[in-house]
Design a protein around this motif. Structure first.
Motif, PDB file in Angstrom:
ATOM      1  N   ASP A 258       3.205   3.497 -38.377  1.00 21.46           N
ATOM      2  CA  ASP A 258       3.283   4.342 -39.438  1.00 21.46           C
ATOM      3  C   ASP A 258       2.789   5.804 -38.960  1.00 21.46           C
ATOM      4  O   ASP A 258       2.857   6.654 -40.238  1.00 21.46           O
ATOM      5  N   ASP A 259       2.755   6.206 -37.987  1.00 25.22           N
ATOM      6  CA  ASP A 259       2.970   7.226 -37.172  1.00 25.22           C
ATOM      7  C   ASP A 259       4.077   7.626 -37.373  1.00 25.22           C
ATOM      8  O   ASP A 259       4.693   8.693 -37.640  1.00 25.22           O
TER       9      ASP A 259
ATOM     10  N   PHE B 224       4.948   3.095 -47.489  1.00 21.54           N
ATOM     11  CA  PHE B 224       4.643   5.034 -46.123  1.00 21.54           C
ATOM     12  C   PHE B 224       3.259   4.428 -46.241  1.00 21.54           C
ATOM     13  O   PHE B 224       2.634   4.115 -46.653  1.00 21.54           O
ATOM     14  N   PRO B 225       2.635   5.268 -45.024  1.00 19.27           N
ATOM     15  CA  PRO B 225       0.705   5.613 -45.404  1.00 19.27           C
ATOM     16  C   PRO B 225       0.529   5.930 -46.522  1.00 19.27           C
ATOM     17  O   PRO B 225       0.849   6.826 -47.288  1.00 19.27           O
ATOM     18  N   ALA B 226      -0.772   5.034 -47.275  1.00 18.33           N
ATOM     19  CA  ALA B 226      -1.629   6.396 -47.529  1.00 18.33           C
ATOM     20  C   ALA B 226      -1.404   7.048 -48.331  1.00 18.33           C
ATOM     21  O   ALA B 226      -0.824   7.773 -49.350  1.00 18.33           O
ATOM     22  N   LYS B 227      -1.282   7.877 -47.319  1.00 19.49           N
ATOM     23  CA  LYS B 227      -2.057   9.696 -47.617  1.00 19.49           C
ATOM     24  C   LYS B 227      -0.143   9.929 -47.882  1.00 19.49           C
ATOM     25  O   LYS B 227      -0.136  10.975 -48.185  1.00 19.49           O
ATOM     26  N   ILE B 228       1.022   9.541 -46.841  1.00 20.59           N
ATOM     27  CA  ILE B 228       2.413   9.912 -47.547  1.00 20.59           C
ATOM     28  C   ILE B 228       2.605   9.658 -48.404  1.00 20.59           C
ATOM     29  O   ILE B 228       3.889  10.114 -49.599  1.00 20.59           O
ATOM     30  N   SER B 229       2.694   8.334 -48.669  1.00 17.35           N
ATOM     31  CA  SER B 229       2.836   7.439 -50.108  1.00 17.35           C
ATOM     32  C   SER B 229       2.055   8.192 -51.448  1.00 17.35           C
ATOM     33  O   SER B 229       3.302   8.593 -52.324  1.00 17.35           O
TER      34      SER B 229
END
Length: 157
Positions: free
Chosen positions: A131-132, A145-150
């Motif tokens: 995720d990083d 992608f991780p939630a905040k990027i998605s």
């Protein structure tokens, strides 16, 4: 017959990829895990050098056209419990694979694609590391992608 402008346009459009060069995301990447990356071609003959350990991997397209001009395009990032097994899966991947984006990429760019991998020791959170990397680089072939990027990525047309 010489290709027309429209032929060239259609061919170029088939090779268009969107890249994010999001520097603030690069700056946020935690460097708590030192990753030592190894680089392999996708011919399949290089599998002997790939470790059978857990780790992260990436597909880089490297045209290798101009000696000394090291150009790479980061296309995909993933994680696995066995790097050698995952490499072999990609070598055998055909057009009917369940991951069409990757199958199309490998069919189109196989001779230019490098499989780069880094082992990750037990005790390190492999999904978190993936995720990083996804948050930092946002490769065009990844779909998760991780939630905040998605959420941000879904806002693009």
């Amino acid at each position: 017959m010489k290709p027309t402008f429209f032929d060239l346009f259609k061919d170029a459009k088939a090779h268009q990829h969107a890249f994010m060069l999001w520097t603030s995301q690069w700056d946020k990447f935690p460097v708590s895990t030192a990753l030592n990356w190894d680089d392999f071609g996708l011919a399949g003959t290089e599998a002997h050098g790939i470790p059978e350990q857990r780790g992260v991997y990436a597909f880089l397209v490297q045209p290798a056209l101009a000696n000394g001009l090291n150009v790479s395009y980061l296309m995909y990032i993933g994680r696995t419990e066995n790097l050698k097994r995952r490499f072999r899966e990609y070598v055998r991947m055909g057009p009917d694979d369940r991951r069409p984006k990757l199958a199309i990429h490998l069919n189109t760019y196989r001779r230019y694609t490098r499989f780069c991998c880094a082992t990750v020791p037990d005790g390190h959170n492999l999904p978190e590391l993936e995720d990083d990397l996804l948050e930092a680089f946002i490769p065009p072939l990844n779909t998760r992608f991780p939630a905040k990027i998605s959420r941000v990525m879904r806002a693009f047309p």
